[in-house]
Design an enzyme around this catalytic site. Structure first.
Site, PDB file in Angstrom:
ATOM      1  N   THR A  22      31.168  66.688  20.887  1.00  0.00           N
ATOM      2  CA  THR A  22      30.740  65.563  20.044  1.00  0.00           C
ATOM      3  C   THR A  22      29.851  64.565  20.785  1.00  0.00           C
ATOM      4  O   THR A  22      29.175  63.760  20.161  1.00  0.00           O
ATOM      5  CB  THR A  22      31.959  64.795  19.510  1.00  0.00           C
ATOM      6  OG1 THR A  22      32.694  64.236  20.612  1.00  0.00           O
ATOM      7  CG2 THR A  22      32.863  65.712  18.717  1.00  0.00           C
TER       8      THR A  22
ATOM      9  N   ARG B  78      28.567  58.749  24.290  1.00  0.00           N
ATOM     10  CA  ARG B  78      28.540  57.505  23.522  1.00  0.00           C
ATOM     11  C   ARG B  78      29.961  57.004  23.316  1.00  0.00           C
ATOM     12  O   ARG B  78      30.909  57.788  23.235  1.00  0.00           O
ATOM     13  CB  ARG B  78      27.877  57.716  22.153  1.00  0.00           C
ATOM     14  CG  ARG B  78      26.508  58.364  22.226  1.00  0.00           C
ATOM     15  CD  ARG B  78      25.878  58.451  20.838  1.00  0.00           C
ATOM     16  NE  ARG B  78      26.744  59.101  19.863  1.00  0.00           N
ATOM     17  CZ  ARG B  78      26.802  60.402  19.666  1.00  0.00           C
ATOM     18  NH1 ARG B  78      26.066  61.222  20.401  1.00  0.00           N
ATOM     19  NH2 ARG B  78      27.613  60.914  18.757  1.00  0.00           N
TER      20      ARG B  78
ATOM     21  N   TRP C  49      53.288  28.109  52.443  1.00  0.00           N
ATOM     22  CA  TRP C  49      53.512  28.081  51.001  1.00  0.00           C
ATOM     23  C   TRP C  49      52.215  27.852  50.254  1.00  0.00           C
ATOM     24  O   TRP C  49      51.888  28.567  49.300  1.00  0.00           O
ATOM     25  CB  TRP C  49      54.511  26.989  50.618  1.00  0.00           C
ATOM     26  CG  TRP C  49      54.756  26.944  49.128  1.00  0.00           C
ATOM     27  CD1 TRP C  49      55.704  27.635  48.442  1.00  0.00           C
ATOM     28  CD2 TRP C  49      53.994  26.223  48.142  1.00  0.00           C
ATOM     29  NE1 TRP C  49      55.600  27.383  47.083  1.00  0.00           N
ATOM     30  CE2 TRP C  49      54.555  26.520  46.873  1.00  0.00           C
ATOM     31  CE3 TRP C  49      52.898  25.351  48.207  1.00  0.00           C
ATOM     32  CZ2 TRP C  49      54.065  25.979  45.690  1.00  0.00           C
ATOM     33  CZ3 TRP C  49      52.397  24.821  47.016  1.00  0.00           C
ATOM     34  CH2 TRP C  49      52.984  25.137  45.769  1.00  0.00           C
TER      35      TRP C  49
ATOM     36  N   TYR D  80      50.529  30.557  47.810  1.00  0.00           N
ATOM     37  CA  TYR D  80      50.394  30.268  46.381  1.00  0.00           C
ATOM     38  C   TYR D  80      48.948  30.424  45.942  1.00  0.00           C
ATOM     39  O   TYR D  80      48.663  30.968  44.862  1.00  0.00           O
ATOM     40  CB  TYR D  80      50.893  28.845  46.112  1.00  0.00           C
ATOM     41  CG  TYR D  80      50.956  28.468  44.650  1.00  0.00           C
ATOM     42  CD1 TYR D  80      51.992  28.902  43.840  1.00  0.00           C
ATOM     43  CD2 TYR D  80      49.969  27.657  44.078  1.00  0.00           C
ATOM     44  CE1 TYR D  80      52.057  28.551  42.500  1.00  0.00           C
ATOM     45  CE2 TYR D  80      50.024  27.303  42.734  1.00  0.00           C
ATOM     46  CZ  TYR D  80      51.068  27.761  41.950  1.00  0.00           C
ATOM     47  OH  TYR D  80      51.120  27.402  40.617  1.00  0.00           O
TER      48      TYR D  80
ATOM     49  N   ASP E 296      59.551  29.142  49.225  1.00  0.00           N
ATOM     50  CA  ASP E 296      59.578  28.378  47.979  1.00  0.00           C
ATOM     51  C   ASP E 296      61.024  28.088  47.560  1.00  0.00           C
ATOM     52  O   ASP E 296      61.877  28.993  47.575  1.00  0.00           O
ATOM     53  CB  ASP E 296      58.860  29.174  46.884  1.00  0.00           C
ATOM     54  CG  ASP E 296      58.791  28.437  45.570  1.00  0.00           C
ATOM     55  OD1 ASP E 296      57.870  27.628  45.399  1.00  0.00           O
ATOM     56  OD2 ASP E 296      59.686  28.677  44.735  1.00  0.00           O
TER      57      ASP E 296
END
Length: 486
Positions: free
Chosen positions: A28, A61, A426, A430, A446
């Site tokens: 196709t 396509r 930390w 982060y 944390d």
């Protein structure tokens, strides 16, 4: 995966692999996502490609039924920190359209030839082809959701000429721009354009919407962000600082967390910023994650099993603006989330760039690093040491000694941050987790993580088994006390 494994995924219409590979049908001339609902083609008629650009380059396509160009990005590029992963993230942010292949290579620290070779080897397409596929998707979005003139759409999508635009649309979609625009159900009036660009931002698998919308709501900075509506029907709105102008993004919480997309509306002062704005909102909401892979690893751990089962599809939010997130991380040092948001509002009011006209609670764009680097910051009720840290981060960002763009080297960025005064593990972690979108950061120091570890009876050493998804483990641990208390 081998090709036979890929074919089995296509036979079962397995959406887990949408974006991980693309299937093309030789008879196709069409390529699809693995979950395409069309009749499964015979194995001998199918071939597979690692990217939409590779399928397009081979002459296939895009399927009009499953729209393979709109699938979530592969989660692999969030995990990988090598040249290819960094390049893919930069191309998604529009760097090739703005700076060319030479600009992309310069950001990565490699030659253009080396970048092209490695991308082609792994994705079947070089940087130009990958950027071209993204331009085609942006153009289709603008054609089908706005009433902008076709000429404006061509340049807004990043094409160098209208002829190049027309040729690409015909090649990728087997239709003219006018035919794409005339699809059934398209809004008929220009009011749609005036109200912004409506989008459906696809994701794969379950999506813990309540948690991510709640996470963002608790951290809203007045002036640049707001949330409206009750839980289950919330809207998150924020301003965006973009390469060509500014924007406002509205993202709506889905009523059921297992949907396939988030509804979004973008208001842009310059439509050339569309693809960049989309990628930044996708990173903020972590829409390219693979929740099945995360759950498979974390759910196998006896400490995390109940947390993962309780919150399927929990995401690790990124950042819509990496430089903004770095400043916010400094503001959040040693204070509560609510106090950090208040400080952010003071900062925005004093140094942010006002919008041309307020839009609801949105009045400013977050201040750029150059503005903050030379600011006194006397308005902020914070220790002098943190003011110095904030100015140091802003100066490093403005000068480029710390890079937080999508293609930044994560290790190098973290080391450069740690070398700045007032930036500890930390803060650097982060920033790496959110601004750089690293899925494998564990914030051992944390307080919320420590409480979560205690709640599930785990120790920091247990996190070694949670890679490469330790950022998601952090979010589960942040939610652990509420779950265990219930």
């Amino acid at each position: 995966m081998k090709d036979d494994d890929r074919y089995q995924a296509v036979r079962s219409r397995d959406a887990r692999f949408d974006g991980a590979f693309f299937t093309a049908v030789k008879t196709t001339g069409i390529y699809c996502r693995p979950s395409c609902p069309a009749v499964t083609p015979k194995r001998e008629n199918v071939c597979f490609y690692p990217s939409a650009a590779a399928a397009q380059g081979a002459g296939f396509r895009a399927c009009r039924r499953c729209r393979p160009d709109a699938v979530p990005g592969s989660a692999e590029w969030n995990v990988r920190a090598d040249l290819v992963g960094r390049a893919v993230r930069l191309i998604g942010d529009g760097v090739v359209d703005r700076e060319g292949v030479a600009g992309l290579a310069g950001r990565l620290g490699y030659s253009s030839r080396q970048v092209h070779r490695q991308l082609t080897q792994e994705l079947g397409a070089g940087p130009v082809a990958l950027a071209r596929a993204q331009r085609a998707h942006t153009a289709r979005t603008l054609l089908q959701t706005t009433d902008l003139p076709v000429t404006e759409i061509a340049f807004a999508a990043g094409f160098a000429s209208v002829r190049q635009f027309n040729d690409t649309i015909r090649e990728v979609y087997a239709a003219t721009p006018s035919a794409l625009r005339a699809r059934p159900g398209r809004p008929a009036s220009a009011r749609e354009s005036a109200a912004g660009i409506p989008l459906r931002l696809a994701h794969r698998g379950p999506y813990a919407a309540d948690e991510i919308f709640g996470f963002l709501r608790r951290r809203v900075i007045p002036g640049i962000e707001e949330t409206t509506g009750a839980p289950g029907a919330r809207t998150y709105r924020r301003t965006l600082r973009l390469p060509y102008g500014t924007g406002i993004a509205e993202v709506h919480e889905p009523r059921h967390g297992d949907g396939a997309w988030l509804d979004c509306r973008l208001h842009l002062t310059d439509p050339r910023d569309l693809s960049t704005a989309v990628q930044r909102i996708r990173r903020l909401f972590d829409l390219d994650a693979d929740p099945w892979a995360v759950a498979e690893r974390l759910g196998a751990d006896p400490h995390l099993r109940a947390l993962v089962a309780a919150r399927p599809g929990l995401r690790s939010p990124g950042a819509a603006d990496a430089e903004e997130l770095a400043v916010r991380a400094v503001l959040g040092q040693q204070v509560s989330v609510a106090a950090a948001a208040v400080l952010g509002g003071v900062l925005v009011a004093a140094y942010g760039k006002p919008l041309a006209a307020p839009d609801g609670g949105l009045t400013h764009v977050f201040p750029d690093p150059g503005t903050l680097a030379g600011a006194a910051l006397d308005e902020l009720g914070m220790p002098d040491s943190r003011r110095r840290a904030l100015r140091a981060v802003a100066e490093a960002l403005a000068e480029g000694t710390v890079r937080l763009d999508p293609g930044a080297d994560r290790d190098a960025a973290q080391q450069a941050l740690l070398a700045l005064p007032g930036i500890g593990p930390w803060t650097a972690g982060y920033i790496r987790m959110r601004a750089l979108g690293d899925p494998d950061v564990f914030l051992q120091g944390d307080a919320g993580v420590r409480h979560g570890l205690a709640a599930v009876g785990a120790a920091p050493a247990d996190a070694a088994a949670w890679g490469p998804w330790r950022s998601y483990a952090v979010h589960h641990l942040w939610n652990a006390p509420a779950l265990t208390a219930g």
